[in-house]
Design a protein around this motif. Structure first.
Motif, PDB file in Angstrom:
ATOM      1  N   LEU A  30       0.600  -1.331   0.022  1.00  0.00           N
ATOM      2  CA  LEU A  30      -0.131   0.270   0.173  1.00  0.00           C
ATOM      3  C   LEU A  30       0.839   1.461   0.095  1.00  0.00           C
ATOM      4  O   LEU A  30       1.544   1.273   0.857  1.00  0.00           O
ATOM      5  CB  LEU A  30      -1.015  -0.174   1.516  1.00  0.00           C
ATOM      6  N   ARG A  31       0.965   1.775  -1.104  1.00  0.00           N
ATOM      7  CA  ARG A  31       2.125   3.156  -1.616  1.00  0.00           C
ATOM      8  C   ARG A  31       1.635   4.134   0.414  1.00  0.00           C
ATOM      9  O   ARG A  31       2.630   4.448   0.398  1.00  0.00           O
ATOM     10  CB  ARG A  31       1.918   3.211  -2.741  1.00  0.00           C
ATOM     11  N   ASP A  32       0.229   3.630   0.049  1.00  0.00           N
ATOM     12  CA  ASP A  32      -0.024   5.341   0.407  1.00  0.00           C
ATOM     13  C   ASP A  32      -0.182   5.551   1.897  1.00  0.00           C
ATOM     14  O   ASP A  32      -0.422   6.407   2.539  1.00  0.00           O
ATOM     15  CB  ASP A  32      -1.564   5.553   0.427  1.00  0.00           C
ATOM     16  N   ARG A  33      -0.058   4.020   2.790  1.00  0.00           N
ATOM     17  CA  ARG A  33       0.165   4.027   4.206  1.00  0.00           C
ATOM     18  C   ARG A  33       2.065   3.887   4.655  1.00  0.00           C
ATOM     19  O   ARG A  33       3.275   3.331   3.909  1.00  0.00           O
ATOM     20  CB  ARG A  33      -0.155   2.552   4.400  1.00  0.00           C
ATOM     21  N   GLU A  34       2.096   4.854   4.494  1.00  0.00           N
ATOM     22  CA  GLU A  34       3.376   5.417   4.990  1.00  0.00           C
ATOM     23  C   GLU A  34       4.102   4.666   5.986  1.00  0.00           C
ATOM     24  O   GLU A  34       3.481   4.582   7.197  1.00  0.00           O
ATOM     25  CB  GLU A  34       3.882   6.897   5.630  1.00  0.00           C
ATOM     26  N   VAL A  35       5.432   4.160   6.512  1.00  0.00           N
ATOM     27  CA  VAL A  35       6.507   3.835   7.766  1.00  0.00           C
ATOM     28  C   VAL A  35       6.761   4.663   8.687  1.00  0.00           C
ATOM     29  O   VAL A  35       7.568   5.295   8.322  1.00  0.00           O
ATOM     30  CB  VAL A  35       7.099   2.356   7.570  1.00  0.00           C
ATOM     31  N   LEU A 182       4.426  -5.156   9.895  1.00  0.00           N
ATOM     32  CA  LEU A 182       5.075  -5.025   8.468  1.00  0.00           C
ATOM     33  C   LEU A 182       5.390  -5.991   7.706  1.00  0.00           C
ATOM     34  O   LEU A 182       5.180  -7.285   7.692  1.00  0.00           O
ATOM     35  CB  LEU A 182       5.805  -3.738   8.392  1.00  0.00           C
ATOM     36  N   GLY A 216       7.053  -2.086   3.921  1.00  0.00           N
ATOM     37  CA  GLY A 216       5.890  -1.340   4.374  1.00  0.00           C
ATOM     38  C   GLY A 216       4.330  -2.644   4.745  1.00  0.00           C
ATOM     39  O   GLY A 216       4.786  -3.382   5.207  1.00  0.00           O
ATOM     40  N   HIS A 217       3.193  -1.662   3.992  1.00  0.00           N
ATOM     41  CA  HIS A 217       1.865  -2.757   4.396  1.00  0.00           C
ATOM     42  C   HIS A 217       1.693  -2.629   3.821  1.00  0.00           C
ATOM     43  O   HIS A 217       1.646  -3.096   2.293  1.00  0.00           O
ATOM     44  CB  HIS A 217       0.848  -1.607   5.309  1.00  0.00           C
ATOM     45  N   ASP A 219      -0.650  -5.110   0.638  1.00  0.00           N
ATOM     46  CA  ASP A 219      -1.905  -4.863   0.048  1.00  0.00           C
ATOM     47  C   ASP A 219      -2.970  -6.432   0.204  1.00  0.00           C
ATOM     48  O   ASP A 219      -2.303  -6.773  -0.122  1.00  0.00           O
ATOM     49  CB  ASP A 219      -2.222  -4.673  -0.830  1.00  0.00           C
TER      50      ASP A 219
END
Length: 242
Positions: A30-35, A182, A216-217, A219
């Motif tokens: 998920l590109r829009d879920r920042e770490v 993650l 990241g998270h 999808d």
């Protein structure tokens, strides 16, 4: 005072096992879920407890986010497309160490083929569909949309054993990431593009690329994340003596 490593009790071994067993090569994030940066720093801090020969600690880590990440993606994807259009250009991009064997034998070639065609089959890519294969391979160089890209280097002067040390460090990162909800994907695909990567990340002239990693998270809706490779049972590779 820090708790003694000798005296530390792992109170929940099942969670440790779950973190290891649930690790897989995530190929859609998920590109829009920042770490958060603090989370990445925690992961690297605990991963640094990996063993290394005479405590050499050969790892160097470059964390790419935002414009730094996107800039590397653009450069390497352009080179990857250029090679696809003119295969002769591949000679300009060489790995600095042999990740794969020069000659494949069974059972390794069988596992490799099963892995490749199972993945392509899940994605609906048939044998000979080169454009689709190229596009899927290029997903590596987009970090599979993960918001965090990691590049790992080490000094060229170090020996082959340092690569073994590095593997334990990388595994620590992946397990620590799972402990924080993650996912990751370790990627040797980047290795051939060191001439682009090293100057982009500001690595020194004596460093070589070991691999990259997406973080990241996951999808959870992406079909590709339903692909999990089989493993040989321990009984198949263990020899009991005595």
């Amino acid at each position: 005072m820090k708790t003694s490593q000798v005296a530390t009790v792992v109170a929940d071994p099942a969670s440790v096992d779950d973190a290891i067993a649930s690790r897989f090569s995530c190929r859609a994030f998920l590109r829009d879920r920042e770490v958060p940066r603090a989370t990445i720093a925690e992961i690297l801090e605990v991963a640094a407890r990996a063993p290394s020969g005479t405590n050499t600690q050969p790892w160097k880590v470059y964390v790419l986010q935002g414009a730094a990440r996107d800039g590397l993606v653009d450069k390497v994807c352009a080179a990857h497309d250029a090679i696809y259009a003119d295969p002769a250009l591949a000679a300009e991009y060489r790995e600095e160490y042999d990740y794969y064997p020069t000659k494949w034998i069974s059972p390794y070639i069988d596992r490799r083929r099963e892995n490749g065609w199972s993945l392509y089959g899940l994605l609906g890519i048939a044998k000979g569909e080169k454009d689709k294969m190229h596009a899927q391979h290029q997903r590596n160089f987009r970090f599979f949309d993960a918001p965090v890209g990691l590049m790992f280097t080490m000094d060229r002067i170090l020996g082959r054993g340092s690569l073994m040390d590095y593997g334990m460090f990388l595994q620590n990162i992946m397990v620590a990431a799972r402990a924080r909800g993650l996912h990751t994907c370790p990627q040797a695909a980047w290795n051939g593009f060191a001439k682009i990567i090293l100057p982009h990340i500001g690595a020194g002239p004596d460093e070589m690329v070991v691999c990259g990693m997406s973080l990241g998270h996951a999808d959870l809706q992406a079909p590709v994340n339903g692909f999990h490779t089989p493993r040989e049972p321990a009984a198949g590779f263990t020899h009991w003596l005595g």
